[in-house]
Design a protein around this motif. Sequence first.
Motif, short mmCIF file in Angstrom:
data_model
loop_
_atom_site.label_atom_id
_atom_site.label_comp_id
_atom_site.label_asym_id
_atom_site.label_seq_id
_atom_site.Cartn_x
_atom_site.Cartn_y
_atom_site.Cartn_z
N UNK A 192 0.84 -1.20 0.00
CA UNK A 192 0.00 0.00 0.00
C UNK A 192 0.88 1.25 0.00
N UNK A 193 1.92 1.24 0.84
CA UNK A 193 2.84 2.37 0.90
C UNK A 193 3.57 2.54 -0.44
N UNK A 194 3.98 1.44 -1.06
CA UNK A 194 4.68 1.52 -2.34
C UNK A 194 3.76 2.07 -3.43
N UNK A 221 6.45 5.52 -13.16
CA UNK A 221 5.51 5.62 -12.04
C UNK A 221 4.29 4.73 -12.23
N UNK A 222 3.68 4.77 -13.43
CA UNK A 222 2.49 3.93 -13.56
C UNK A 222 2.84 2.47 -13.77
N UNK A 223 4.06 2.16 -14.22
CA UNK A 223 4.50 0.77 -14.27
C UNK A 223 4.64 0.20 -12.86
N UNK A 224 5.21 1.00 -11.95
CA UNK A 224 5.34 0.56 -10.56
C UNK A 224 3.97 0.31 -9.94
N UNK A 225 3.01 1.19 -10.20
CA UNK A 225 1.68 1.02 -9.61
C UNK A 225 1.02 -0.26 -10.11
N UNK A 282 0.21 -3.60 -7.56
CA UNK A 282 -1.10 -4.25 -7.40
C UNK A 282 -0.99 -5.74 -7.70
N UNK A 283 -0.20 -6.08 -8.72
CA UNK A 283 0.02 -7.48 -9.08
C UNK A 283 0.72 -8.23 -7.95
N UNK A 285 9.86 -4.39 -3.45
CA UNK A 285 9.46 -3.04 -3.84
C UNK A 285 10.61 -2.32 -4.56
N UNK A 286 11.84 -2.48 -4.05
CA UNK A 286 13.00 -1.86 -4.71
C UNK A 286 13.19 -2.43 -6.10
N UNK A 287 13.04 -3.75 -6.25
CA UNK A 287 13.17 -4.38 -7.56
C UNK A 287 12.11 -3.87 -8.54
N UNK A 288 10.91 -3.64 -8.05
CA UNK A 288 9.86 -3.10 -8.92
C UNK A 288 10.25 -1.73 -9.46
N UNK A 289 10.82 -0.89 -8.59
CA UNK A 289 11.25 0.44 -9.02
C UNK A 289 12.41 0.36 -10.00
#
Length: 304
Positions: A45-47, A77-81, A85-86, A117-121
């Motif tokens: 949620x924070x991410x 930014x929208x790729x991270x979002x 969610x996934x 979360x870091x890997x997603x970014x």
Amino acid sequence: MAESVLIATKYSITVCCAVALVENLLVIAVFAGTKKLRIKYYAFVFNLALADLMYAVLGIAIPWIRLFILDGLYATSYTVSILTIFCAAINRYLALSIMPPARYDSLVTKYRLIGVCVLLWCFALAYGLLTYLVASPTFEVFDAITSLGYSMVVFIVWVITALAYFLAFRKIKQYTPPLASTAGISANMERDQTRVRQTRRLLILFVLILVTAFFSWMPYGILSLIAYFNPYLYYDRTYVALFWVGTLLYTLSTVINPLLYWWRLDGFKEGFYALFCRCVIKAEPRETEVERSENENTVADTGV
């Protein structure tokens, strides 16, 4: 007419992003200032709030300043979002599948979730910058990646995410007090019902976020696919206006998400009032956690 719609839409995007900026700053402040929310239960949620904040900051300028570096960060930014969610869906399914909860707790730690979360970014940043800084000079490659490839991948991710939530809801139906009373877990009926209720509430929150993101993104994705198979639309002012309307619809999700946190997230209202109003609202009976010893964990302590 198309030009007027285009200008009005760009101003609307700027206003929506300004509102989303304020909302997500408040969300991050509440998470940072509320001890109850600073647990791995709310890591994704924070991410997501961080991704929406970055999207809002860039969205204020994007309609008026076109730079490849800004477009790349915007895509980041929208790729991270989307990926957040996934990942939340997959993690919820694992939290309900790995039993007992102590085993899940040992496998999915706070630091591992932070690492995810870091890997997603990192992945999203690599995609955004490489696509918009390296592939952009070659229009055919750039268009294939951003219009066809990205739209198809996002759609597939949405389908897998929806399937993961469906399976998670099926799992939670089997997560009844008798089944929860495995070795090492106290057969406390009230505690087990609290565990099920907390998990269900978080699932519902992310399902609402998923539905909001999907329907707000879908017009943008469809318009991108149409333009890929008919590139001449890029020079049509009506299509350009519709494309920006699609962008506006997706921007609305960054405004809606903080409202969903306020509505569905346990402890968020209390944290907000305690932080900004210096008063604590008593939790509703359905949100009251069951007393437990230091060695007992509910899903709120062990899952995200």
